[in-house]
Design an enzyme around this catalytic site. Structure first.
Site, mmCIF file in Angstrom:
data_model
loop_
_atom_site.group_PDB
_atom_site.id
_atom_site.type_symbol
_atom_site.label_atom_id
_atom_site.label_comp_id
_atom_site.label_asym_id
_atom_site.label_seq_id
_atom_site.Cartn_x
_atom_site.Cartn_y
_atom_site.Cartn_z
ATOM 1 N N ARG A 54 -3.263 -13.631 -7.979
ATOM 2 C CA ARG A 54 -3.590 -12.311 -7.436
ATOM 3 C C ARG A 54 -4.424 -12.522 -6.185
ATOM 4 O O ARG A 54 -5.551 -13.012 -6.248
ATOM 5 C CB ARG A 54 -4.367 -11.521 -8.486
ATOM 6 C CG ARG A 54 -4.794 -10.137 -8.033
ATOM 7 C CD ARG A 54 -3.598 -9.204 -7.925
ATOM 8 N NE ARG A 54 -4.016 -7.809 -7.955
ATOM 9 C CZ ARG A 54 -3.675 -6.902 -7.046
ATOM 10 N NH1 ARG A 54 -2.928 -7.274 -6.002
ATOM 11 N NH2 ARG A 54 -4.052 -5.657 -7.169
ATOM 12 N N GLY A 55 -3.863 -12.178 -5.041
ATOM 13 C CA GLY A 55 -4.483 -12.501 -3.764
ATOM 14 C C GLY A 55 -5.889 -11.992 -3.593
ATOM 15 O O GLY A 55 -6.783 -12.712 -3.138
ATOM 16 N N GLU A 56 -6.144 -10.737 -3.955
ATOM 17 C CA GLU A 56 -7.462 -10.160 -3.699
ATOM 18 C C GLU A 56 -8.545 -10.813 -4.559
ATOM 19 O O GLU A 56 -9.733 -10.699 -4.253
ATOM 20 C CB GLU A 56 -7.438 -8.656 -3.929
ATOM 21 C CG GLU A 56 -7.187 -8.221 -5.356
ATOM 22 C CD GLU A 56 -7.107 -6.703 -5.479
ATOM 23 O OE1 GLU A 56 -7.809 -6.165 -6.345
ATOM 24 O OE2 GLU A 56 -6.354 -6.069 -4.713
ATOM 25 N N ASP A 57 -8.153 -11.490 -5.628
ATOM 26 C CA ASP A 57 -9.125 -12.182 -6.487
ATOM 27 C C ASP A 57 -9.415 -13.607 -6.027
ATOM 28 O O ASP A 57 -10.567 -14.044 -5.998
ATOM 29 C CB ASP A 57 -8.607 -12.255 -7.939
ATOM 30 C CG ASP A 57 -8.714 -10.930 -8.659
ATOM 31 O OD1 ASP A 57 -9.381 -10.025 -8.145
ATOM 32 O OD2 ASP A 57 -8.120 -10.813 -9.753
ATOM 33 N N THR A 58 -8.365 -14.358 -5.690
ATOM 34 C CA THR A 58 -8.546 -15.816 -5.539
ATOM 35 C C THR A 58 -7.954 -16.424 -4.280
ATOM 36 O O THR A 58 -8.057 -17.636 -4.084
ATOM 37 C CB THR A 58 -7.929 -16.547 -6.754
ATOM 38 O OG1 THR A 58 -6.493 -16.394 -6.729
ATOM 39 C CG2 THR A 58 -8.490 -16.047 -8.069
ATOM 40 N N ARG A 59 -7.305 -15.611 -3.408
ATOM 41 C CA ARG A 59 -6.617 -16.200 -2.255
ATOM 42 C C ARG A 59 -7.560 -17.022 -1.376
ATOM 43 O O ARG A 59 -7.185 -18.098 -0.912
ATOM 44 C CB ARG A 59 -5.944 -15.111 -1.406
ATOM 45 C CG ARG A 59 -5.315 -15.660 -0.125
ATOM 46 C CD ARG A 59 -4.639 -14.582 0.688
ATOM 47 N NE ARG A 59 -3.492 -14.042 -0.004
ATOM 48 C CZ ARG A 59 -2.293 -14.632 -0.051
ATOM 49 N NH1 ARG A 59 -2.129 -15.809 0.531
ATOM 50 N NH2 ARG A 59 -1.296 -14.079 -0.688
ATOM 51 N N GLY A 90 6.547 -5.554 -1.026
ATOM 52 C CA GLY A 90 7.022 -4.230 -1.403
ATOM 53 C C GLY A 90 6.961 -4.086 -2.913
ATOM 54 O O GLY A 90 6.162 -4.714 -3.588
ATOM 55 N N GLU A 115 6.650 -11.809 -11.178
ATOM 56 C CA GLU A 115 6.647 -13.250 -10.912
ATOM 57 C C GLU A 115 6.547 -14.038 -12.219
ATOM 58 O O GLU A 115 7.283 -14.995 -12.444
ATOM 59 C CB GLU A 115 5.442 -13.618 -10.037
ATOM 60 C CG GLU A 115 5.753 -13.782 -8.584
ATOM 61 C CD GLU A 115 4.543 -14.293 -7.802
ATOM 62 O OE1 GLU A 115 4.630 -14.260 -6.564
ATOM 63 O OE2 GLU A 115 3.534 -14.715 -8.393
#
Length: 491
Positions: A31-36, A64, A98
């Site tokens: 999850r990008g906003e958590d761990t990117r 999308g 995913e």
């Protein structure tokens, strides 16, 4: 057996013998906003610096509602998927889709899935509690599609059952990442052994042995694979090695233990190979006693897989290589392949898998592949193939030898060759069967020869040992026939 059945068998073996080629070593799901910009970025960098080809999606902004075909392709072409579960992972339908795709590829392509629980409790993921429960409730309200949400829930439950890592708020993140990278590196760099050109009947036998191994249990186990020469013990052991070796801290497949141990300093050579393979660097001991001490000292805390192939123990091979199971760490598995049950019983091995001969369908499929190389045989050949199977005794190695020998011959040449084999046994097949006879003690050889003469109708004076042996063994025609192929199993 009809020709259509034979052709279906040939078709199935083709797919089982193919190997998957991976574009990427690792696919990162997160999850990008958590761990990117923190954990996943550091993990990606560490994998990259180790030379591990890792796919990371840098286009989260462009996402999308549905996963792009390019991303689906990346998942399919990755050998390993690392799923980083964070607080808001389940809030993203993209991440859930995913995950579903990743687990689908695990089932269809044999990919490995490694979950990482980043500052979340694995039980919260398993039972969908706290933030995970709230996120799934929102998805259900939004989509009004209970089937899709149930599929996501099932995927979350399934992935928690896989081996992975849990980082809490008090652990050193750098050491945690280093541990992941070391394990992934071992998996990626694992050397796979060639199993067989046509691995007919291997999968079902591997599954049965795998159930004896129970590698998810944190105990130590020795499992024996018992059977006649040419029945496929080594082939099965190689397939097991390829399937599970990457799940251990170290592994070693010691081939041809019986032959190697006969050589000058052969057991020392085997000890050096064992230590070097498992430790990952060259180790040299000068004598057997030093080797025993070194194995105990260096491997007692390591969870290892050791396969000792073709052991007869005439030179006390097992005592020098794996004297006691507690030489190795918890979770270790030792596999021994042998023709002689005494090797296993004398070493206290209780978990024994006796390799079954191929059934008639498997035998027909194997000889068909070797004789016709994937071409469909005509009905005229099917009866001759069955004659060949009766001659070879459903032994895989004998069927491979016979099928290859008959490859390219017309039907008249097949008939001529099979008639000749009845009068003059095929040299290569005789050599395969003779190995079992050569492994007997002198008294056992004499008993075996007396029995052979008896079956040929020759007059022999039965000894007391022979009479006792026949009374003990020959209760059925099947047992009488098997003695010819596996004398040392009974004696």
């Amino acid at each position: 057996m009809t020709s259509s059945m034979a052709s279906r068998g040939v078709s199935s073996s083709s797919s089982s013998s193919s190997t998957h080629r991976w574009m990427y070593d690792v696919f990162l799901s997160f999850r990008g906003e958590d761990t990117r910009h923190n954990f996943t970025a550091h993990l990606y960098h560490a994998l990259h610096m180790k030379g591990i080809n890792t796919f990371i999606d840098d286009d989260e902004v462009k996402r999308g509602e549905e996963i792009s075909p390019a991303l689906l392709k990346a998942i399919e072409e990755s050998k390993i998927s690392i799923v980083v579960f964070s607080q808001t992972y389940v809030s993203s339908t993209w991440c859930l889709d995913e995950l579903t795709k990743i687990l689908e590829c695990k089932e269809t392509n044999g990919q490995m899935v490694l979950p990482v629980f980043y500052k979340v409790d694995p039980s919260d993921v398993r039972y969908q509690k706290k933030s995970f429960e709230k996120a799934l409730a929102k998805h259900q309200e939004r989509f009004k599609d209970d089937i899709k949400v149930q599929r996501w829930k099932a995927a979350l439950t399934q992935v928690v059952n896989l081996s992975g890592w849990h980082l809490d708020n008090y652990e050193n993140e750098a050491k945690f990442i280093d541990n992941i990278v070391q394990n992934v590196s071992r998996i990626v760099n694992h050397t796979y052994l060639h199993v067989a050109k046509y691995p007919i009947g291997i999968e079902s036998r591997v599954q049965q042995i795998n159930s004896l191994l129970s590698i998810e249990m944190n105990d130590r186990r020795i499992v024996g694979i018992l059977g006649a020469g040419g029945i496929g013990k080594t082939t099965i052991a190689k397939a097991i090695n390829n399937l599970i070796a990457s799940r251990f801290e170290g592994s070693c497949f010691l081939a041809n233990v019986r032959e190697t141990s006969k050589q000058y300093l052969g057991l020392v050579q085997l000890q050096n190979t064992l230590l070097s393979k498992i430790l990952g660097h060259t180790v040299k001991v000068d004598n057997v006693d030093e080797g025993i001490i070194m194995i105990k000292k260096r491997l007692y805390s390591k969870r290892i897989l050791l396969i000792l192939d073709d052991v007869d123990d005439k030179l006390v091979q097992l005592d020098k290589l794996a004297g006691e199971v507690d030489w190795f760490g918890l979770g270790s598995r030792i596999i021994i392949t042998t023709r002689d049950r005494k090797v296993l019983t004398n070493h206290g091995v209780d978990l024994i898998y006796k390799v079954k001969e191929l059934d008639s369908k498997e035998a027909l499929e194997l000889i068909g592949w070797n004789a016709f190389k994937g071409d469909k045989p005509t009905d005229d050949f099917l009866e001759l193939m069955e004659h060949a199977i009766r001659y070879a005794g459903c032994l895989p190695l004998a069927l491979e030898v016979l099928g290859s020998d008959l490859h390219g011959k017309d039907i008249h040449q097949w008939k001529s060759a099979l008639d000749k084999y009845k009068r003059i046994p095929h040299t290569n097949i005789q050599e395969i069967l003779r190995i079992s006879y050569d492994g007997l003690h002198e008294n056992e050889k004499n008993i075996f020869l007396d029995i052979a003469c008896f079956f040929k109708g020759w007059q022999v004076k039965p000894t007391r040992s022979l009479l006792l042996m026949m009374h003990r063994l020959f209760s059925t025609q099947e047992q009488r026939a098997k003695l010819v192929l596996q004398p040392n199993y009974y004696l």
